[in-house]
Write a protein that holds these residues in place. Structure first.
Motif, PDB file in Angstrom:
ATOM      1  N   VAL A 186       0.432 -12.031  41.131  1.00  0.00           N
ATOM      2  CA  VAL A 186       1.508 -12.540  41.979  1.00  0.00           C
ATOM      3  C   VAL A 186       1.976 -11.375  42.844  1.00  0.00           C
ATOM      4  O   VAL A 186       2.582 -10.436  42.343  1.00  0.00           O
ATOM      5  CB  VAL A 186       2.693 -13.066  41.150  1.00  0.00           C
ATOM      6  N   PRO A 187       1.670 -11.393  44.160  1.00  0.00           N
ATOM      7  CA  PRO A 187       2.091 -10.283  45.014  1.00  0.00           C
ATOM      8  C   PRO A 187       3.583 -10.342  45.339  1.00  0.00           C
ATOM      9  O   PRO A 187       4.199 -11.404  45.291  1.00  0.00           O
ATOM     10  CB  PRO A 187       1.248 -10.467  46.275  1.00  0.00           C
ATOM     11  N   GLY A 188       4.124  -9.186  45.690  1.00  0.00           N
ATOM     12  CA  GLY A 188       5.560  -9.101  45.974  1.00  0.00           C
ATOM     13  C   GLY A 188       6.291  -8.721  44.703  1.00  0.00           C
ATOM     14  O   GLY A 188       5.717  -8.722  43.615  1.00  0.00           O
ATOM     15  N   PHE A 189       7.571  -8.406  44.823  1.00  0.00           N
ATOM     16  CA  PHE A 189       8.238  -7.862  43.648  1.00  0.00           C
ATOM     17  C   PHE A 189       8.522  -8.957  42.620  1.00  0.00           C
ATOM     18  O   PHE A 189       9.486  -9.672  42.674  1.00  0.00           O
ATOM     19  CB  PHE A 189       9.466  -7.013  44.033  1.00  0.00           C
ATOM     20  N   ASP A 209      -5.637 -22.175  34.897  1.00  0.00           N
ATOM     21  CA  ASP A 209      -6.760 -21.321  34.496  1.00  0.00           C
ATOM     22  C   ASP A 209      -6.306 -19.910  34.108  1.00  0.00           C
ATOM     23  O   ASP A 209      -7.138 -19.033  33.896  1.00  0.00           O
ATOM     24  CB  ASP A 209      -7.799 -21.245  35.631  1.00  0.00           C
ATOM     25  N   ALA A 210      -4.990 -19.725  34.023  1.00  0.00           N
ATOM     26  CA  ALA A 210      -4.437 -18.396  33.715  1.00  0.00           C
ATOM     27  C   ALA A 210      -4.957 -17.337  34.685  1.00  0.00           C
ATOM     28  O   ALA A 210      -5.194 -16.188  34.311  1.00  0.00           O
ATOM     29  CB  ALA A 210      -4.711 -17.990  32.262  1.00  0.00           C
ATOM     30  N   GLU A 211      -5.142 -17.733  35.938  1.00  0.00           N
ATOM     31  CA  GLU A 211      -5.568 -16.769  36.941  1.00  0.00           C
ATOM     32  C   GLU A 211      -4.915 -17.037  38.297  1.00  0.00           C
ATOM     33  O   GLU A 211      -4.444 -16.101  38.943  1.00  0.00           O
ATOM     34  CB  GLU A 211      -7.098 -16.791  37.098  1.00  0.00           C
ATOM     35  N   HIS A 212      -4.877 -18.312  38.713  1.00  0.00           N
ATOM     36  CA  HIS A 212      -4.271 -18.667  40.002  1.00  0.00           C
ATOM     37  C   HIS A 212      -2.897 -19.251  39.731  1.00  0.00           C
ATOM     38  O   HIS A 212      -2.789 -20.283  39.051  1.00  0.00           O
ATOM     39  CB  HIS A 212      -5.145 -19.677  40.740  1.00  0.00           C
ATOM     40  N   TRP A 213      -1.850 -18.638  40.267  1.00  0.00           N
ATOM     41  CA  TRP A 213      -0.470 -18.961  39.894  1.00  0.00           C
ATOM     42  C   TRP A 213       0.268 -19.635  41.042  1.00  0.00           C
ATOM     43  O   TRP A 213       0.176 -19.202  42.181  1.00  0.00           O
ATOM     44  CB  TRP A 213       0.260 -17.682  39.473  1.00  0.00           C
ATOM     45  N   THR A 214       1.008 -20.697  40.693  1.00  0.00           N
ATOM     46  CA  THR A 214       1.797 -21.447  41.669  1.00  0.00           C
ATOM     47  C   THR A 214       3.266 -21.370  41.278  1.00  0.00           C
ATOM     48  O   THR A 214       3.597 -21.620  40.109  1.00  0.00           O
ATOM     49  CB  THR A 214       1.375 -22.942  41.639  1.00  0.00           C
ATOM     50  N   PRO A 215       4.148 -21.035  42.240  1.00  0.00           N
ATOM     51  CA  PRO A 215       5.574 -21.006  41.880  1.00  0.00           C
ATOM     52  C   PRO A 215       6.081 -22.402  41.534  1.00  0.00           C
ATOM     53  O   PRO A 215       5.766 -23.363  42.236  1.00  0.00           O
ATOM     54  CB  PRO A 215       6.265 -20.469  43.137  1.00  0.00           C
ATOM     55  N   ILE A 216       6.824 -22.531  40.438  1.00  0.00           N
ATOM     56  CA  ILE A 216       7.350 -23.852  40.041  1.00  0.00           C
ATOM     57  C   ILE A 216       8.869 -23.878  40.011  1.00  0.00           C
ATOM     58  O   ILE A 216       9.446 -24.917  39.725  1.00  0.00           O
ATOM     59  CB  ILE A 216       6.814 -24.297  38.662  1.00  0.00           C
ATOM     60  N   GLY A 217       9.518 -22.762  40.289  1.00  0.00           N
ATOM     61  CA  GLY A 217      10.982 -22.766  40.291  1.00  0.00           C
ATOM     62  C   GLY A 217      11.521 -21.575  39.530  1.00  0.00           C
ATOM     63  O   GLY A 217      10.867 -20.532  39.437  1.00  0.00           O
ATOM     64  N   GLN A 247       5.292  -9.989  50.603  1.00  0.00           N
ATOM     65  CA  GLN A 247       4.183 -10.155  49.654  1.00  0.00           C
ATOM     66  C   GLN A 247       2.865  -9.604  50.177  1.00  0.00           C
ATOM     67  O   GLN A 247       1.852  -9.676  49.488  1.00  0.00           O
ATOM     68  CB  GLN A 247       3.998 -11.635  49.305  1.00  0.00           C
ATOM     69  N   HIS A 248       2.883  -9.071  51.388  1.00  0.00           N
ATOM     70  CA  HIS A 248       1.659  -8.566  52.011  1.00  0.00           C
ATOM     71  C   HIS A 248       1.975  -7.219  52.641  1.00  0.00           C
ATOM     72  O   HIS A 248       3.057  -7.026  53.195  1.00  0.00           O
ATOM     73  CB  HIS A 248       1.172  -9.528  53.099  1.00  0.00           C
ATOM     74  N   VAL A 249       0.990  -6.315  52.615  1.00  0.00           N
ATOM     75  CA  VAL A 249       1.261  -4.985  53.176  1.00  0.00           C
ATOM     76  C   VAL A 249       1.523  -5.071  54.679  1.00  0.00           C
ATOM     77  O   VAL A 249       2.330  -4.325  55.224  1.00  0.00           O
ATOM     78  CB  VAL A 249       0.116  -3.989  52.888  1.00  0.00           C
ATOM     79  N   ARG A 250       0.827  -6.017  55.339  1.00  0.00           N
ATOM     80  CA  ARG A 250       1.055  -6.203  56.779  1.00  0.00           C
ATOM     81  C   ARG A 250       1.856  -7.496  56.911  1.00  0.00           C
ATOM     82  O   ARG A 250       1.394  -8.564  56.484  1.00  0.00           O
ATOM     83  CB  ARG A 250      -0.285  -6.320  57.503  1.00  0.00           C
ATOM     84  N   GLU A 255       4.724  -5.264  41.068  1.00  0.00           N
ATOM     85  CA  GLU A 255       4.145  -6.605  41.174  1.00  0.00           C
ATOM     86  C   GLU A 255       3.452  -6.939  39.853  1.00  0.00           C
ATOM     87  O   GLU A 255       3.322  -6.093  38.976  1.00  0.00           O
ATOM     88  CB  GLU A 255       3.141  -6.632  42.325  1.00  0.00           C
ATOM     89  N   SER A 256       2.952  -8.181  39.741  1.00  0.00           N
ATOM     90  CA  SER A 256       2.271  -8.588  38.506  1.00  0.00           C
ATOM     91  C   SER A 256       0.761  -8.608  38.703  1.00  0.00           C
ATOM     92  O   SER A 256       0.258  -9.140  39.700  1.00  0.00           O
ATOM     93  CB  SER A 256       2.754  -9.972  38.064  1.00  0.00           C
ATOM     94  N   PHE A 257       0.070  -8.032  37.733  1.00  0.00           N
ATOM     95  CA  PHE A 257      -1.391  -7.973  37.726  1.00  0.00           C
ATOM     96  C   PHE A 257      -1.903  -8.640  36.452  1.00  0.00           C
ATOM     97  O   PHE A 257      -1.129  -8.918  35.541  1.00  0.00           O
ATOM     98  CB  PHE A 257      -1.844  -6.511  37.829  1.00  0.00           C
TER      99      PHE A 257
END
Ligand code: 6LW
Length: 505
Positions: free
Chosen positions: A6-9, A42-50, A360-363, A272-274
């Motif tokens: 999850v990019p960003g703080f 899949d414990a890899e692609h994360w979607t914000p739910i609230g 969430q992005h460097v640029r 960030e989370s890795f």
């Protein structure tokens, strides 16, 4: 594995599984709503739910210092319920929330007594005894700053009272700040996972095991089992991990930063989370090394303020947001100024009338169309009230035109740049541009450049640019990251739209 997860703080990740779905919870500090949640199949692609804290009263963020507030949740699914323990640091203190669905609603939160410290974990043994394991860092009073290592109590979760005095458990290999404990019963052996070495470059993950949840715990001979300290890995500060079993193995999530620059290096998005996989050797976990995904797609998010704000929008220490309205002028976000009698740096305020989203992005590029006919307002990119870069606009009633002002606030230092522009609704923008890595070019010492300007297309004009290194975790020394968005300083300011564009390179 996809990294960052999850990019960003979004630091201090905690992970759990409920049925076929995985959930991730992160820290959010002084920002509201609090405790962001993500789900994944899949414990890899994360979607914000609230978020866990979506209502006034669940947290007491009003008076927390910068980087106080929501620290280090632990999320678990137990007995058909979601459980989340978290410290509202300098606010309500240690709290326990529950919910039937991770999407909410979550409970009001009960205060946990007898567990003074941070990074609370919750676990149960087979008999249903509940253990709160935590990092015994005293946050206030005469003992403030004292660290008692990793501690544990048995807890009555109905009253929120500990059933005993805190006991010391196992506090790592002797590195500083043993913290972020998580306790697991894995096939009859109890594992205690912790972070140590501090959340900066020395950050590390260590583990111990025991036959009983109360110990005695014996450390893994390979401790720390994971750290990027003293390496040139693009992800640094790795630590603060949590594990979950999947159908085909194990996943681990942990925090890290992506500092750039020639020597010290600076992380613009903070922690960030890795994520990674792990395997077991001789009854000890081995975390598989991570790589950064080089070709992740960028994003463009356009908010036209026709609908309620998405989950990515946050405010500072304010759960009520009585100063923000989508109804006052349909299709616009109207903000009331925070300093109606004293025109000045509104973002210096601990309670700015500001709505923003994480970088969430460097640029990145932030732009908004702003009608400031009745006030002063603009865009800000913020670490905290002492570290922010702003661009704002106001009418000049004497001349009939408008004034655009860029401002850099860095602790006790402030610089402003001003330009006159024609009257009327105006686009303001802020950009962040990574510094090319150019050997010993002095510019390459920094991480990025933050530009400020107004206008669109051929009429776009940059009025200032600023070294971004002062707006990073490494310089601002905050636990958070950059949050950028809209604010009103005085009067009433209306925003027709807001756009966030980001690229990972
Ligand atoms: C978190 C703790 C930490 O509770 O930072 O430095 C705190 N270590 O693990 C806030 O993220």
């Amino acid at each position: 594995m996809l990294n960052p997860a999850v990019p960003g703080f979004y630091p201090d990740p905690s992970i759990c599984r409920a049925g076929r779905t995985y959930y991730l919870a992160c820290s959010s500090f002084e920002y509201f709503p609090g405790v962001p949640l993500f789900s994944s199949t899949d414990a890899e692609h994360w979607t914000p739910i609230g978020h866990v804290a979506t209502r006034p009263g669940q947290l007491a963020l009003e008076d927390v210092p910068a980087t106080g507030g929501v620290w280090a949740p632990s999320i678990r699914f137990h007995d058909d319920h979601f459980w989340l323990v978290v410290a509202d640091a300098f606010g309500r203190g240690p709290l326990l929330f529950t919910a039937d669905r991770a999407e909410g609603p979550w409970s009001d939160g009960i205060e946990l007594h007898g567990v003074e410290g941070i990074d609370h974990d919750i676990a149960w043994d087979a008999d249903g005894t509940c253990y709160i394991t935590f990092s015994g860092l005293v946050l206030d009073g005469e003992q403030s700053g004292t660290h008692h290592g990793i501690q544990q109590v048995r807890m009555d979760t109905t009253t929120g009272h500990a059933l005993e005095q805190p006991r010391s458990l196992w506090s790592g290999t002797g590195l500083k700040f043993p913290e972020a404990p998580h306790l697991y019963d894995i096939d009859g052996t109890w594992y205690l996972l912790i972070a140590e070495g501090g959340t900066e470059r020395g950050h590390s993950i260590s583990i111990a095991r025991a036959d009983h949840p109360e110990g005695p715990f014996h450390g893994c001979p390979a401790n720390p089992i994971y750290s990027h300290r003293s390496t040139d890995h693009p992800v640094q500060n790795t630590g603060h991990a949590d594990l979950v079993r999947t159908d085909d193995g194990w996943r681990v999530v942990f925090l890290g930063t992506r500092p750039t620059g020639l020597t010290q290096a600076f992380a613009v998005m903070g922690r960030e989370s890795f994520q990674s996989t792990l395997h077991w050797v001789d009854g000890w976990p081995v975390i598989d090394p991570i790589t950064l995904n080089p070709n992740l797609p960028g994003t463009k998010v356009h908010t036209d303020f026709d609908e309620p704000l998405g989950v990515e929008w946050v405010s500072v220490r304010d759960a009520e947001r009585g100063w923000a309205s989508l109804d006052a002028r349909p299709g616009w976000m109207v903000l009331q100024g925070s300093t109606p009698n004293t025109p000045g740096p509104a973002m210096d305020d601990s309670h700015p009338h500001f709505l923003g989203r994480r970088q969430q992005h460097v640029r990145s590029r932030y732009a908004a169309l702003i009608d400031a006919a009745d006030g002063i307002g603009g865009l800000s990119i913020r670490y905290d009230e002492l570290h922010h870069y702003d661009i704002e606009i106001q009418p000049d009633h004497d001349t009939g035109d408008y004034l655009v002002r860029a401002r850099v606030r860095l602790a006790q230092v402030e610089q402003t740049w001003e330009r006159r522009v024609p009257a009327g609704p105006t686009v303001l923008w802020i950009t962040t541009t990574p510094v090319p890595a150019n050997g010993f070019d002095p510019h390459a010492l920094s991480c990025d450049t933050v530009g400020f300007g107004y206008g669109q297309g051929p009429d776009t004009t940059e009025i200032a640019d600023m070294d971004g290194r002062y707006l990073t975790a490494d310089t601002a020394a905050a636990f958070t990251g950059r949050v950028a968005g809209i604010y009103a300083a005085t009067g009433t300011v209306a925003f027709d739209w807001f756009t966030y564009e980001g690229e990972h390179r």
